[in-house]
Design a protein around this motif. Structure first.
Motif, PDB file in Angstrom:
ATOM      1  N   LYS A 140      19.159  -4.838  12.870  1.00 47.01           N
ATOM      2  CA  LYS A 140      18.702  -6.002  12.101  1.00 47.01           C
ATOM      3  C   LYS A 140      17.214  -6.222  12.273  1.00 47.01           C
ATOM      4  CE  LYS A 140      22.972  -8.659  11.805  1.00 47.01           C
ATOM      5  NZ  LYS A 140      23.686  -9.878  12.206  1.00 47.01           N
ATOM      6  N   ALA A 141      16.711  -6.027  13.497  1.00 46.48           N
ATOM      7  CA  ALA A 141      15.277  -6.203  13.738  1.00 46.48           C
ATOM      8  C   ALA A 141      14.471  -5.169  12.957  1.00 46.48           C
ATOM      9  CB  ALA A 141      14.979  -6.102  15.236  1.00 46.48           C
ATOM     10  N   LYS A 142      14.919  -3.931  12.977  1.00 46.57           N
ATOM     11  CA  LYS A 142      14.202  -2.884  12.236  1.00 46.57           C
ATOM     12  C   LYS A 142      14.182  -3.199  10.740  1.00 46.57           C
ATOM     13  CE  LYS A 142      16.515   0.632  13.991  1.00 46.57           C
ATOM     14  NZ  LYS A 142      16.963   1.994  14.366  1.00 46.57           N
ATOM     15  N   ALA A 143      15.306  -3.598  10.184  1.00 50.14           N
ATOM     16  CA  ALA A 143      15.376  -3.926   8.756  1.00 50.14           C
ATOM     17  C   ALA A 143      14.447  -5.096   8.427  1.00 50.14           C
ATOM     18  CB  ALA A 143      16.813  -4.259   8.359  1.00 50.14           C
ATOM     19  N   PHE A 144      14.428  -6.112   9.283  1.00 49.04           N
ATOM     20  CA  PHE A 144      13.562  -7.274   9.066  1.00 49.04           C
ATOM     21  C   PHE A 144      12.099  -6.846   8.985  1.00 49.04           C
ATOM     22  CE2 PHE A 144      10.741 -10.512  10.838  1.00 49.04           C
ATOM     23  CZ  PHE A 144      11.031 -11.604  10.033  1.00 49.04           C
ATOM     24  N   TYR A 145      11.623  -6.083   9.968  1.00 51.02           N
ATOM     25  CA  TYR A 145      10.207  -5.714   9.998  1.00 51.02           C
ATOM     26  C   TYR A 145       9.852  -4.681   8.922  1.00 51.02           C
ATOM     27  CZ  TYR A 145       9.541  -8.644  14.014  1.00 51.02           C
ATOM     28  OH  TYR A 145       9.454  -9.743  14.831  1.00 51.02           O
ATOM     29  N   GLN A 146      10.802  -3.845   8.554  1.00 51.65           N
ATOM     30  CA  GLN A 146      10.557  -2.934   7.432  1.00 51.65           C
ATOM     31  C   GLN A 146      10.325  -3.738   6.161  1.00 51.65           C
ATOM     32  OE1 GLN A 146      14.092  -0.439   7.967  1.00 51.65           O
ATOM     33  NE2 GLN A 146      12.749   1.343   8.022  1.00 51.65           N
ATOM     34  N   ASP A 147      11.160  -4.750   5.928  1.00 54.19           N
ATOM     35  CA  ASP A 147      11.048  -5.565   4.720  1.00 54.19           C
ATOM     36  C   ASP A 147       9.814  -6.462   4.746  1.00 54.19           C
ATOM     37  OD1 ASP A 147      13.393  -4.430   3.814  1.00 54.19           O
ATOM     38  OD2 ASP A 147      14.638  -6.172   4.301  1.00 54.19           O
ATOM     39  N   VAL A 148       9.556  -7.102   5.876  1.00 54.69           N
ATOM     40  CA  VAL A 148       8.464  -8.075   5.961  1.00 54.69           C
ATOM     41  C   VAL A 148       7.093  -7.409   6.070  1.00 54.69           C
ATOM     42  CG1 VAL A 148       7.497  -9.941   7.383  1.00 54.69           C
ATOM     43  CG2 VAL A 148       9.952  -9.875   6.911  1.00 54.69           C
ATOM     44  N   LEU A 149       6.979  -6.363   6.893  1.00 53.35           N
ATOM     45  CA  LEU A 149       5.676  -5.740   7.135  1.00 53.35           C
ATOM     46  C   LEU A 149       5.491  -4.392   6.444  1.00 53.35           C
ATOM     47  CD1 LEU A 149       5.269  -6.584  10.934  1.00 53.35           C
ATOM     48  CD2 LEU A 149       4.358  -7.828   8.966  1.00 53.35           C
ATOM     49  N   GLY A 150       6.559  -3.883   5.844  1.00 52.55           N
ATOM     50  CA  GLY A 150       6.451  -2.597   5.162  1.00 52.55           C
ATOM     51  C   GLY A 150       6.346  -1.418   6.112  1.00 52.55           C
ATOM     52  N   TRP A 151       6.799  -1.598   7.353  1.00 51.67           N
ATOM     53  CA  TRP A 151       6.711  -0.529   8.342  1.00 51.67           C
ATOM     54  C   TRP A 151       7.635   0.624   8.003  1.00 51.67           C
ATOM     55  CZ3 TRP A 151       7.152  -3.641  13.540  1.00 51.67           C
ATOM     56  CH2 TRP A 151       5.892  -4.144  13.882  1.00 51.67           C
ATOM     57  N   THR A 152       7.223   1.812   8.416  1.00 51.80           N
ATOM     58  CA  THR A 152       8.079   2.985   8.429  1.00 51.80           C
ATOM     59  C   THR A 152       8.591   3.125   9.848  1.00 51.80           C
ATOM     60  OG1 THR A 152       6.771   4.045   6.693  1.00 51.80           O
ATOM     61  CG2 THR A 152       8.151   5.481   8.060  1.00 51.80           C
ATOM     62  N   ILE A 153       9.882   3.313   9.997  1.00 50.97           N
ATOM     63  CA  ILE A 153      10.476   3.462  11.321  1.00 50.97           C
ATOM     64  C   ILE A 153      11.186   4.806  11.363  1.00 50.97           C
ATOM     65  CG2 ILE A 153      12.100   2.507  12.999  1.00 50.97           C
ATOM     66  CD1 ILE A 153      11.502  -0.261  11.678  1.00 50.97           C
ATOM     67  N   ASN A 154      10.733   5.646  12.290  1.00 53.42           N
ATOM     68  CA  ASN A 154      11.277   6.997  12.429  1.00 53.42           C
ATOM     69  C   ASN A 154      11.897   7.174  13.800  1.00 53.42           C
ATOM     70  OD1 ASN A 154      10.211   8.017   9.913  1.00 53.42           O
ATOM     71  ND2 ASN A 154       8.212   7.899  10.869  1.00 53.42           N
ATOM     72  N   ASN A 155      12.924   8.004  13.873  1.00 56.69           N
ATOM     73  CA  ASN A 155      13.488   8.353  15.170  1.00 56.69           C
ATOM     74  C   ASN A 155      12.604   9.413  15.807  1.00 56.69           C
ATOM     75  OD1 ASN A 155      15.677   6.605  15.246  1.00 56.69           O
ATOM     76  ND2 ASN A 155      16.929   7.987  14.029  1.00 56.69           N
ATOM     77  N   MET A 156      12.092   9.084  16.990  1.00 59.90           N
ATOM     78  CA  MET A 156      11.224   9.979  17.731  1.00 59.90           C
ATOM     79  C   MET A 156      12.043  10.593  18.865  1.00 59.90           C
ATOM     80  SD  MET A 156       7.512   8.893  19.304  1.00 59.90           S
ATOM     81  CE  MET A 156       8.154   7.709  20.486  1.00 59.90           C
ATOM     82  N   PRO A 157      12.183  11.922  18.909  1.00 57.68           N
ATOM     83  CA  PRO A 157      12.974  12.536  19.972  1.00 57.68           C
ATOM     84  C   PRO A 157      12.302  12.373  21.336  1.00 57.68           C
ATOM     85  CG  PRO A 157      11.958  14.217  18.593  1.00 57.68           C
ATOM     86  CD  PRO A 157      11.627  12.898  17.988  1.00 57.68           C
ATOM     87  N   MET A 158      13.122  12.117  22.354  1.00 58.62           N
ATOM     88  CA  MET A 158      12.632  11.985  23.722  1.00 58.62           C
ATOM     89  C   MET A 158      13.041  13.224  24.508  1.00 58.62           C
ATOM     90  SD  MET A 158      11.156   9.098  23.392  1.00 58.62           S
ATOM     91  CE  MET A 158      10.724   8.615  25.046  1.00 58.62           C
ATOM     92  N   GLN A 159      12.366  13.448  25.637  1.00 60.40           N
ATOM     93  CA  GLN A 159      12.645  14.642  26.435  1.00 60.40           C
ATOM     94  C   GLN A 159      14.066  14.692  26.979  1.00 60.40           C
ATOM     95  OE1 GLN A 159       9.664  15.123  29.482  1.00 60.40           O
ATOM     96  NE2 GLN A 159       8.299  16.217  28.102  1.00 60.40           N
ATOM     97  N   ASP A 160      14.694  13.534  27.176  1.00 60.10           N
ATOM     98  CA  ASP A 160      16.050  13.513  27.729  1.00 60.10           C
ATOM     99  C   ASP A 160      17.134  13.744  26.669  1.00 60.10           C
ATOM    100  OD1 ASP A 160      16.191  11.103  26.352  1.00 60.10           O
ATOM    101  OD2 ASP A 160      16.538   9.881  28.134  1.00 60.10           O
ATOM    102  N   GLY A 161      16.719  14.012  25.437  1.00 58.63           N
ATOM    103  CA  GLY A 161      17.662  14.270  24.352  1.00 58.63           C
ATOM    104  C   GLY A 161      17.993  13.053  23.512  1.00 58.63           C
ATOM    105  N   SER A 162      17.610  11.868  23.973  1.00 61.33           N
ATOM    106  CA  SER A 162      17.835  10.650  23.192  1.00 61.33           C
ATOM    107  C   SER A 162      16.739  10.521  22.139  1.00 61.33           C
ATOM    108  CB  SER A 162      17.832   9.423  24.116  1.00 61.33           C
ATOM    109  OG  SER A 162      16.549   9.226  24.679  1.00 61.33           O
ATOM    110  N   SER A 163      16.790   9.454  21.367  1.00 63.92           N
ATOM    111  CA  SER A 163      15.729   9.188  20.405  1.00 63.92           C
ATOM    112  C   SER A 163      15.290   7.737  20.534  1.00 63.92           C
ATOM    113  CB  SER A 163      16.168   9.500  18.976  1.00 63.92           C
ATOM    114  OG  SER A 163      17.198   8.633  18.578  1.00 63.92           O
ATOM    115  N   TYR A 164      14.085   7.469  20.072  1.00 66.66           N
ATOM    116  CA  TYR A 164      13.467   6.151  20.152  1.00 66.66           C
ATOM    117  C   TYR A 164      12.995   5.789  18.759  1.00 66.66           C
ATOM    118  CZ  TYR A 164      10.130   2.572  21.752  1.00 66.66           C
ATOM    119  OH  TYR A 164       9.449   1.396  21.953  1.00 66.66           O
ATOM    120  N   SER A 165      13.291   4.595  18.312  1.00 64.45           N
ATOM    121  CA  SER A 165      12.892   4.154  16.971  1.00 64.45           C
ATOM    122  C   SER A 165      11.430   3.725  16.999  1.00 64.45           C
ATOM    123  CB  SER A 165      13.777   2.991  16.510  1.00 64.45           C
ATOM    124  OG  SER A 165      15.108   3.411  16.402  1.00 64.45           O
TER     125      SER A 165
END
Length: 132
Positions: free
Chosen positions: A24-49
Motif C-alpha cells: 500500500k505504501a509503494k502504491a501511494f508514493y507511486q501515485d502521489v510522487l510518480g516514483w518508479t519502484i524496482n526490486n533490487m536483488p540483494m547478496q543474500d538472494g532476497s530483494s529490496y524495493s
C-alpha cells in the motif's frame, strides 16, 4: 543544480520507509510522487524495493513491517561505529546498533536527543576505498 554523491560524508544519501503494509505504501508514493519502484536483488538472494528517480536509486521500502509508517534518513558517515559512539555521548539513543548489510555497508539507527529517528551508513565502497 549539483548532484551530491550518496557516499559524500554528511549527505542524506538514502531514505527508507517502514510501515505496516509495504504494498500500500509503494502504491501511494507511486501515485502521489510518480516514483518508479524496482526490486533490487540483494547478496543474500532476497530483494529490496528501491525507489528510483530517473536512473538513480534514492531510497526504498523495508521488508520488515512496523506498526506505524515512518521515513528514516540515512546520513553518510566515514565510520559508523565511531559516529554512533559520538552520538551516544551527545545524548542519542541507539535503536539498532551498528550492523553489516552485505552488498550495502555498515549502518545503525538512532534517535537524536530530541527523539527524531535517523540512521547512519558507511557504504561498502567507502570501506573498500579506505583499505585500498
Amino acid at each position: 543544480m549539483s548532484i551530491i554523491d550518496m557516499t559524500a560524508i554528511g549527505n542524506a544519501g538514502w531514505i527508507g520507509h517502514a510501515g505496516p503494509d509495504q504494498d500500500k505504501a509503494k502504491a501511494f508514493y507511486q501515485d502521489v510522487l510518480g516514483w518508479t519502484i524496482n526490486n533490487m536483488p540483494m547478496q543474500d538472494g532476497s530483494s529490496y524495493s528501491a525507489v528510483t528517480v530517473g536512473e538513480t536509486a534514492i531510497g526504498g521500502f523495508s521488508p520488515m513491517p512496523e506498526d506505524n509508517g515512518s521515513w528514516t534518513i540515512f546520513f553518510t558517515v566515514a565510520d559508523v561505529d565511531s559516529s554512533v559512539a559520538t552520538a551516544k555521548a551527545k545524548g542519542a539513543t541507539v535503536l539498532q546498533p551498528p550492523m553489516d548489510m552485505p552488498g550495502v555497508g555498515r549502518m545503525a539507527t538512532l534517535n537524536d536527543p530530541q527523539g527524531a529517528r535517523f540512521a547512519m551508513i558507511t557504504y561498502e565502497s567507502m570501506m573498500t576505498e579506505k583499505s585500498a
